[in-house]
Design an enzyme around this catalytic site. Sequence first.
Site, PDB file in Angstrom:
ATOM      1  N   SER A 149       0.865  -1.188   0.000  1.00 36.29           N
ATOM      2  CA  SER A 149       0.000   0.000   0.000  1.00 36.29           C
ATOM      3  C   SER A 149       0.892   1.226   0.000  1.00 36.29           C
ATOM      4  CB  SER A 149      -0.868   0.036   1.258  1.00 36.29           C
ATOM      5  OG  SER A 149      -1.589   1.250   1.318  1.00 36.29           O
ATOM      6  N   TYR A 162      -2.862  -1.071  10.588  1.00 34.51           N
ATOM      7  CA  TYR A 162      -2.841  -1.304   9.138  1.00 34.51           C
ATOM      8  C   TYR A 162      -1.544  -0.751   8.526  1.00 34.51           C
ATOM      9  CZ  TYR A 162      -4.242  -1.052   4.203  1.00 34.51           C
ATOM     10  OH  TYR A 162      -4.300  -1.181   2.836  1.00 34.51           O
TER      11      TYR A 162
END
Length: 256
Positions: A149, A162
């Site tokens: 990401s 996360y």
Amino acid sequence: MKLNGKVEIVTGSSSGIGKAIALEYAKEGAKVVLADVTSEPREGGAKTEDAIAEIGGTAVSIPTDVSEWSDVDALVSKTVEMFGRLDIIVNNAAICPDLSLLETSQEVWDKTMAVNLRGVFFGCKRAVQQMLTQDVVNEARGRIVIISSQHGMLCAPNNIAYGVSKSGTVYMTRQIAADYAKDYIICNAVAPGKIMTGKSGAAADEGTLDTAKARTPMPRLGVPVDVARAAVYLGSDDSTYMTGVNLMVDGGWMAS
Ligand SMILES: NC(=O)c1ccc[n+]([C@@H]2O[C@H](COP(=O)([O-])OP(=O)(O)OC[C@H]3O[C@@H](n4cnc5c(N)ncnc54)[C@H](O)[C@@H]3O)[C@@H](O)[C@H]2O)c1
């Protein structure tokens, strides 16, 4: 067809980016093994296996929780039993709790690391075990693709577990790439920017979308197939002397 006859596993294949990767791989001629905890797409619509059957592709589902070694071990063993080898694993499954430092309990932290980091570790470890037993074909024994990401590189606002987990996947990509390059195992990551999937909560709220639009130089946000096309490239023989890369697919977000 860029992946004709290749055998691929994609984790988190039922929804969003994982579903798009499975479909694009099938369109390019790969035999696709679908590994998810559910077969229901989060965004609704056809199940991945049915969507692949509709285009005449080959797909089988093996229910898998990537955070459990016994599941991942069985996933790779059954894939090889069915198709003879494993050419590509795409480690895509992840969860996104959307909680700040103070809101994150030990349970949430552990669960996020178990899926997003341990799950990728298990996927890579079991794939490398298998790939080391295989012949080299077109300069590759096998390829690993990790869906990281942009939040492995810059902060995920109020989403600490996360962001930390994604940052770990970027490191893992480099480590595996460097350690196994001599064995002809290729390992790269794709780092999506803001991609419109079926995620609910903070990922879909108006403020998040406005921020993402403002930060993205291109005049649209991403769609799952944008990421899937990069994953096709990294899984194909077109990408052979490239390893340890974290390829951004973000409409220019990280460049601006
Ligand atoms: N959508 C974005 O904007 C975006 C941005 C950057 C990175 N990513 C990354 O892309 C990947 C896919 O994101 P998405 O938006 O498609 O997510 P999603 O939530 O739509 O899909 C995730 C899939 O993973 C599966 N999954 C969850 N836990 C699992 C487990 N333990 N074992 C197996 N499968 C499991 C879910 O059932 C689901 O099908 C993730 O790694 C995510 O971090 C997404």
